[in-house]
Design a protein around this motif. Sequence first.
Motif, mmCIF file in Angstrom:
data_model
loop_
_atom_site.group_PDB
_atom_site.id
_atom_site.type_symbol
_atom_site.label_atom_id
_atom_site.label_comp_id
_atom_site.label_asym_id
_atom_site.label_seq_id
_atom_site.Cartn_x
_atom_site.Cartn_y
_atom_site.Cartn_z
ATOM 1 N N PRO A 1 36.743 38.625 37.479
ATOM 2 C CA PRO A 1 37.553 38.050 38.564
ATOM 3 C C PRO A 1 37.046 38.444 39.943
ATOM 4 O O PRO A 1 36.322 39.422 40.098
ATOM 5 N N ALA A 2 37.461 37.661 40.925
ATOM 6 C CA ALA A 2 37.082 37.945 42.304
ATOM 7 C C ALA A 2 37.599 39.320 42.711
ATOM 8 O O ALA A 2 38.708 39.713 42.341
ATOM 9 N N LEU A 3 36.788 40.056 43.451
ATOM 10 C CA LEU A 3 37.227 41.347 43.995
ATOM 11 C C LEU A 3 37.298 41.268 45.521
ATOM 12 O O LEU A 3 37.239 42.285 46.200
ATOM 13 N N ASP A 4 37.388 40.041 46.065
ATOM 14 C CA ASP A 4 37.560 39.902 47.512
ATOM 15 C C ASP A 4 39.002 39.432 47.774
ATOM 16 O O ASP A 4 39.866 39.587 46.917
ATOM 17 N N GLN A 5 39.226 38.814 48.924
ATOM 18 C CA GLN A 5 40.595 38.401 49.250
ATOM 19 C C GLN A 5 41.163 37.440 48.219
ATOM 20 O O GLN A 5 42.365 37.273 48.118
ATOM 21 N N SER A 6 40.301 36.743 47.463
ATOM 22 C CA SER A 6 40.821 35.765 46.502
ATOM 23 C C SER A 6 41.117 36.393 45.143
ATOM 24 O O SER A 6 41.341 35.676 44.176
ATOM 25 N N ASN A 7 41.139 37.713 45.063
ATOM 26 C CA ASN A 7 41.494 38.368 43.785
ATOM 27 C C ASN A 7 42.849 37.827 43.285
ATOM 28 O O ASN A 7 43.799 37.740 44.044
#
Length: 407
Positions: A215-221
């Motif tokens: 999964p995304a680990l930036d703001q889109s987590n």
Amino acid sequence: MALALTWRPAIAPIQPPPANSFSPTIVARGAALAQIADCMVCHTAPNGRPFAGGRPLKTPFGTLYSTNITPDPATGIGHWSFAAFERAMRQGVSRTGAHLYPALPYEHFTHVSDQDLGALYAFLMSRRPVAAIAPANRLIFPLGFRPMLAGWNLLFLHQGPLTIDPSESAEWNRGAYLAEGLGHCAACHSPRNLLGGEERSHLYAGGVAEGWRAPALDQSNPAKQRWTPEALYTFLRTGISPDHSAAAGPMGPVVESLSHAPDADVRAIATYIASKMAERASSSPSVPPTNKPYGARQAYPIGATLFAGACAGCHDTGAPMAGQGRPLLSLASDLSDTDPTSAIQAVLRGIEPPVADRGPNMPPFSDNLTDEQVAATLAYARARFTNQPPWPHLDRMVAKARKESQP
Ligand code: HEC
Ligand code: HEC
Ligand code: HEC
């Protein structure tokens, strides 16, 4: 011209240095760094000797086998000088001059300091030599031709140390150094372009690893509750966060390694990764968990029945597991993610306790549920435990994931 670009000289072989020629303190540092980098995870075959290679790595371009990195002179890296080791780690070129595939994440290892590479070298060269030859790679044509990789390097390899960000704390900078370098977190958690290079403008926007979704680990987590540095630390250290879920699939070996890494280093990685997700709009912890059994049953009656039979014993609100403080499915990122792949793989392959047999276990359902049944169960679970729209083409995604989970 092309030849000049691709050609790399061999580096002269050395006599294997005696194991006791390295300082024990430096060897111990190298051992800790090797944990953070998962060297053993990739370089050990199932039931094989540590670091002797032969683990198959499936990529979109075919299957690669990791090599023997014990100091065996004939089949390992016994003849490698530090210069040869450094070139492999920073430029992806073997001692003989052959280009290496970026399955060895040298686009990340290239950022590692001289001192840390020296410690890793000392650690590896003081292991016990094991004679073992990895099986031949099976790559789609023409990728078996190694000089092509020189072009890949021109496009995607960015050598040199990472820049220190003086506006951030020493801990954050340490975390950046470890996560971007040895930890190579972005190697799995970033989308890749058609040539297999990480999309540098979308680092940490979510990627693919061994048939799972990282999964995304930036703001889109997608997590329902924000990952704080503490929650991340607990997850990376133990394989489970009570406010989220468990480390499944390829994330399992990562947390297994990190459970042996120095505590301060794991905290630093947690601090750095939490800052990547920080600006994310997220619900506050006081919001009650999403749980809509009636609406979901109406929409997916077959899924509801399957869930009641196969899953509710562990995942319903009254289940003993919930009483033990395990996260409700409404907190699992896999169910909220735009991509259903990891939820599907968790059901097909199950979840093993990542850290030393402690902790959660979910049985694999691949032999007991058909693709349609897995899709129906997950459609119901998504409708019941999240507020996200239904996943499109779920049947097809299950069939694809099942194919990728076969050896
Ligand atoms: C994600 C999996 C992965 C990780 C993690 C990984 N490697 Fe590798 N490594 C590979 C693969 C695959 C190859 C073979 C590449 C090829 O055949 O071109 C390789 C090749 C190498 C080689 C070249 C060996 C040779 O004979 O040419 C060295 C040295 C090496 N790795 C060291 C390390 C060290 C040290 C670490 C940890 C700091 C590490 N690797 C972590 C997958 C990995
Ligand atoms: C070999 C590939 C791989 C590497 C390397 C890797 N991850 Fe992961 N990671 C995954 C996968 C796959 C998942 C999803 C597992 C699941 O479905 O539970 C995951 C899940 C996670 C999650 C849970 C996210 C959520 O919202 O549920 C976190 C946090 C995480 N990884 C952090 C890291 C950090 C930090 C590193 C580097 C130290 C790292 N990962 C390295 C593959 C990887
Ligand atoms: C024997 C108990 C058990 C059964 C039965 C079970 N699970 Fe799980 N499941 C777990 C555990 C343990 C976890 C890890 C998270 C945790 O500890 O809460 C988990 C996690 C998950 C996750 C999150 C995946 C992740 O990466 O953390 C999903 C989605 C899931 N289960 C779906 C299902 C579905 C659908 C079924 C029925 C087909 C099912 N489970 C049956 C025990 C179970």
